[in-house]
Design a protein around this motif. Structure first.
Motif, PDB file in Angstrom:
ATOM      1  N   GLU A   1       0.821  -1.205   0.000  1.00 19.83           N
ATOM      2  CA  GLU A   1       0.000   0.000   0.000  1.00 19.83           C
ATOM      3  C   GLU A   1       0.858   1.261   0.000  1.00 19.83           C
ATOM      4  O   GLU A   1       0.548   2.239  -0.683  1.00 19.83           O
ATOM      5  N   VAL A   2       1.921   1.268   0.786  1.00 22.33           N
ATOM      6  CA  VAL A   2       2.708   2.485   0.974  1.00 22.33           C
ATOM      7  C   VAL A   2       4.152   2.330   0.502  1.00 22.33           C
ATOM      8  O   VAL A   2       4.849   3.319   0.257  1.00 22.33           O
ATOM      9  N   ASN A   3       4.651   1.138   0.333  1.00 18.95           N
ATOM     10  CA  ASN A   3       6.046   0.838   0.000  1.00 18.95           C
ATOM     11  C   ASN A   3       6.969   1.394   1.099  1.00 18.95           C
ATOM     12  O   ASN A   3       7.781   2.286   0.885  1.00 18.95           O
ATOM     13  N   LEU A   4       6.817   0.795   2.288  1.00 19.87           N
ATOM     14  CA  LEU A   4       7.567   1.268   3.443  1.00 19.87           C
ATOM     15  C   LEU A   4       9.085   1.115   3.252  1.00 19.87           C
ATOM     16  O   LEU A   4       9.865   1.928   3.749  1.00 19.87           O
ATOM     17  N   GLU A   5       9.477   0.072   2.538  1.00 22.67           N
ATOM     18  CA  GLU A   5      10.916  -0.178   2.355  1.00 22.67           C
ATOM     19  C   GLU A   5      11.597   0.962   1.618  1.00 22.67           C
ATOM     20  O   GLU A   5      12.787   1.203   1.809  1.00 22.67           O
ATOM     21  N   ALA A   6      10.810   1.658   0.778  1.00 20.13           N
ATOM     22  CA  ALA A   6      11.383   2.756  -0.008  1.00 20.13           C
ATOM     23  C   ALA A   6      11.260   4.102   0.690  1.00 20.13           C
ATOM     24  O   ALA A   6      11.665   5.125   0.151  1.00 20.13           O
ATOM     25  N   SER A   7      10.739   4.109   1.914  1.00 20.45           N
ATOM     26  CA  SER A   7      10.503   5.375   2.607  1.00 20.45           C
ATOM     27  C   SER A   7      11.741   5.900   3.328  1.00 20.45           C
ATOM     28  O   SER A   7      11.940   7.107   3.456  1.00 20.45           O
ATOM     29  N   LEU A   8      12.562   4.987   3.839  1.00 18.58           N
ATOM     30  CA  LEU A   8      13.728   5.382   4.646  1.00 18.58           C
ATOM     31  C   LEU A   8      14.956   4.619   4.161  1.00 18.58           C
ATOM     32  O   LEU A   8      14.884   3.460   3.763  1.00 18.58           O
ATOM     33  N   GLU A   9      16.090   5.310   4.230  1.00 15.68           N
ATOM     34  CA  GLU A   9      17.350   4.694   3.805  1.00 15.68           C
ATOM     35  C   GLU A   9      18.371   4.842   4.934  1.00 15.68           C
ATOM     36  O   GLU A   9      18.522   5.924   5.506  1.00 15.68           O
ATOM     37  N   LEU A  10      19.057   3.764   5.240  1.00 17.99           N
ATOM     38  CA  LEU A  10      20.047   3.752   6.328  1.00 17.99           C
ATOM     39  C   LEU A  10      21.446   3.646   5.731  1.00 17.99           C
ATOM     40  O   LEU A  10      21.753   2.706   4.998  1.00 17.99           O
ATOM     41  N   ASP A  11      22.293   4.644   6.054  1.00 18.73           N
ATOM     42  CA  ASP A  11      23.683   4.587   5.593  1.00 18.73           C
ATOM     43  C   ASP A  11      24.393   3.457   6.337  1.00 18.73           C
ATOM     44  O   ASP A  11      24.450   3.459   7.574  1.00 18.73           O
ATOM     45  N   PRO A  12      24.953   2.486   5.616  1.00 12.19           N
ATOM     46  CA  PRO A  12      25.545   1.320   6.293  1.00 12.19           C
ATOM     47  C   PRO A  12      26.810   1.654   7.078  1.00 12.19           C
ATOM     48  O   PRO A  12      27.199   0.895   7.964  1.00 12.19           O
ATOM     49  N   ASN A  13      27.441   2.769   6.765  1.00 14.73           N
ATOM     50  CA  ASN A  13      28.720   3.085   7.402  1.00 14.73           C
ATOM     51  C   ASN A  13      28.578   3.948   8.648  1.00 14.73           C
ATOM     52  O   ASN A  13      29.235   3.682   9.662  1.00 14.73           O
ATOM     53  N   ASP A  14      27.757   5.007   8.582  1.00 16.84           N
ATOM     54  CA  ASP A  14      27.681   5.914   9.731  1.00 16.84           C
ATOM     55  C   ASP A  14      26.350   5.872  10.457  1.00 16.84           C
ATOM     56  O   ASP A  14      26.153   6.604  11.427  1.00 16.84           O
ATOM     57  N   GLY A  15      25.388   5.033   9.999  1.00 14.44           N
ATOM     58  CA  GLY A  15      24.125   4.879  10.711  1.00 14.44           C
ATOM     59  C   GLY A  15      23.138   6.006  10.513  1.00 14.44           C
ATOM     60  O   GLY A  15      22.160   6.116  11.271  1.00 14.44           O
ATOM     61  N   THR A  16      23.353   6.842   9.501  1.00 17.22           N
ATOM     62  CA  THR A  16      22.424   7.957   9.253  1.00 17.22           C
ATOM     63  C   THR A  16      21.163   7.431   8.566  1.00 17.22           C
ATOM     64  O   THR A  16      21.227   6.746   7.541  1.00 17.22           O
ATOM     65  N   LEU A  17      20.002   7.791   9.158  1.00 12.37           N
ATOM     66  CA  LEU A  17      18.709   7.375   8.609  1.00 12.37           C
ATOM     67  C   LEU A  17      18.063   8.576   7.922  1.00 12.37           C
ATOM     68  O   LEU A  17      17.807   9.596   8.559  1.00 12.37           O
ATOM     69  N   ARG A  18      17.843   8.464   6.605  1.00 13.32           N
ATOM     70  CA  ARG A  18      17.294   9.579   5.805  1.00 13.32           C
ATOM     71  C   ARG A  18      15.974   9.177   5.163  1.00 13.32           C
ATOM     72  O   ARG A  18      15.725   7.999   4.879  1.00 13.32           O
ATOM     73  N   LEU A  19      15.172  10.248   4.920  1.00 13.61           N
ATOM     74  CA  LEU A  19      13.923  10.044   4.167  1.00 13.61           C
ATOM     75  C   LEU A  19      14.245   9.890   2.684  1.00 13.61           C
ATOM     76  O   LEU A  19      15.024  10.667   2.115  1.00 13.61           O
ATOM     77  N   THR A  20      13.645   8.916   2.071  1.00 10.24           N
ATOM     78  CA  THR A  20      13.789   8.735   0.616  1.00 10.24           C
ATOM     79  C   THR A  20      12.432   8.863  -0.080  1.00 10.24           C
ATOM     80  O   THR A  20      12.327   8.664  -1.288  1.00 10.24           O
ATOM     81  N   LYS A  21      11.438   9.232   0.713  1.00  8.74           N
ATOM     82  CA  LYS A  21      10.084   9.385   0.165  1.00  8.74           C
ATOM     83  C   LYS A  21       9.304  10.307   1.099  1.00  8.74           C
ATOM     84  O   LYS A  21       9.464  10.258   2.315  1.00  8.74           O
ATOM     85  N   VAL A  22       8.497  11.192   0.529  1.00  3.97           N
ATOM     86  CA  VAL A  22       7.662  12.082   1.342  1.00  3.97           C
ATOM     87  C   VAL A  22       6.557  11.247   1.989  1.00  3.97           C
ATOM     88  O   VAL A  22       5.865  10.470   1.314  1.00  3.97           O
ATOM     89  N   LEU A  23       6.409  11.395   3.320  1.00  8.31           N
ATOM     90  CA  LEU A  23       5.442  10.592   4.057  1.00  8.31           C
ATOM     91  C   LEU A  23       4.147  11.375   4.282  1.00  8.31           C
ATOM     92  O   LEU A  23       4.175  12.579   4.576  1.00  8.31           O
ATOM     93  N   ASP A  24       3.038  10.653   4.173  1.00 13.19           N
ATOM     94  CA  ASP A  24       1.704  11.229   4.407  1.00 13.19           C
ATOM     95  C   ASP A  24       1.138  10.565   5.656  1.00 13.19           C
ATOM     96  O   ASP A  24       0.962   9.347   5.712  1.00 13.19           O
TER      97      ASP A  24
END
Length: 341
Positions: free
Chosen positions: A298-321
């Motif tokens: 329904e939302v494609n949660l896997e594509a919503s957030l991206e985790l940098d494997p090296n420094d642990g930074t979690l970023r948005l990769t999709k605008v959330l509603d």
């Protein structure tokens, strides 16, 4: 009536024995080798003179007064110079055999021979000497207790036992981590010891051992030598990383792509750790405002957030509603890529 030289000199003793301490210039008491001649007193026939004879290699170490018969060392004697390699088990003394001839002044002269045994007594005049006075080695932190690590050897130049017998011990720096065999000089990890620096207080990765070698001298005559051994503990990558709990992360809806939602932190006590962060998408779960589970389709949660494997930074990769999904649960793993397999 004219005296005829018909009596040979006769020694007062059939054999003579004496003790001479190593490095001493004379015997404990003067040693006289004495013979008497029964011919007429005051004549050449009864006049006795003494000489060292024979082929003894030790004869050159002594002098003999030709008139009085007093035997003396030519100079202080080094016990070790007398003793050969195959006689180093002698318990403290080395017998030197000499032959003394007593000869009268008659024509022809008459003589007698006796044996003098001088027991040269070893003294403890040589300290032990280590082959290596400063030693260092590196061992892994997971070395089991009871493991032989290295051997320190000392030698004592004294010519007899127990003066040249050596006993070893660690006098400082071992704590409960190391032990030393008093006979062989082998240093081992102590039974039950743990060298893990993270389990020692204070954290210790280097041990400085002070080692002593003692010879068999008695009391104040005992001599010794010291050596140092440095044992460095090498870190082994054998501990799992620990991920810090980030708590609840809040993001406003419609936040633009690329926004850093949070940064994850992990700790690994191993010095060679190389951490990698990943999201286990099999456990990713979303829920809407009503608490209903939102399916990934329904939302494609896997594509919503991206985790940098090296420094642990979690970023948005999709605008959330927020109307589509209110909460997202992520399972995050941290792995040490350099961990010992």
């Amino acid at each position: 009536v004219e005296d005829v030289n018909d009596n040979a000199p006769l020694f007062l003793q059939s054999t003579y024995e004496a003790r001479l301490l190593e490095n001493e210039s004379n015997f404990d008491s003067p040693l006289f080798i004495e013979a008497r001649d029964a011919d007429l007193n005051g004549t050449k026939n009864s006049e006795v003179r003494y000489t060292l004879i024979g082929y003894s290699q030790f004869k050159r170490n002594f002098t003999l007064d030709p008139v009085t018969g007093e035997l003396k060392p030519r100079k202080p004697i080094d016990f070790e110079a007398l003793v050969q390699q195959d006689t180093k088990t002698l318990l403290g003394s080395f017998p030197v055999s000499l032959q003394v001839k007593a000869e009268d002044g008659g024509r022809p002269s008459l003589s007698s021979i006796t044996t003098v045994t001088v027991y040269v007594q070893d003294i403890n005049d040589n300290p032990p000497i280590f082959e290596v006075a400063n030693f260092s080695t590196t061992i892994p932190e997971d070395t089991p207790g009871g493991t032989s690590l290295f051997k320190l050897i000392a030698h004592d130049a004294d010519g007899s036992s127990p003066n040249n017998a050596i006993a070893y011990r660690i006098v400082d720096g071992a704590g409960d981590k190391f032990v030393m065999d008093s006979t062989t000089g082998v240093i081992s990890t102590a039974i039950g010891s743990n060298l893990d620096p993270d389990l020692t207080q204070p954290r210790t990765m280097r041990y400085h051992l002070k080692i002593i070698a003692l010879d068999g001298g008695i009391g104040k005559q005992q001599l010794s030598a010291t050596a140092t051994a440095t044992v460095m503990v090498r870190d082994v990558n054998n501990k799992p990383p620990v991920l810090e709990d980030p708590g609840t992360v809040r993001i406003r809806e419609n936040t633009p792509v690329g926004h850093v939602a949070t940064r994850l932190f992990a700790h690994d006590p191993d010095t060679t750790a190389k951490l990698r962060f990943t999201i286990d998408h099999s456990g990713t779960e979303g829920r809407n405002e009503e608490g209903r589970i939102v399916r990934n389709t329904e939302v494609n949660l896997e594509a919503s957030l991206e985790l940098d494997p090296n420094d642990g930074t979690l970023r948005l990769t999709k605008v959330l509603d927020r109307e589509e999904v209110e909460t997202i649960k992520l399972i995050v793993n941290v792995e040490d890529l350099e961990a010992q397999k």
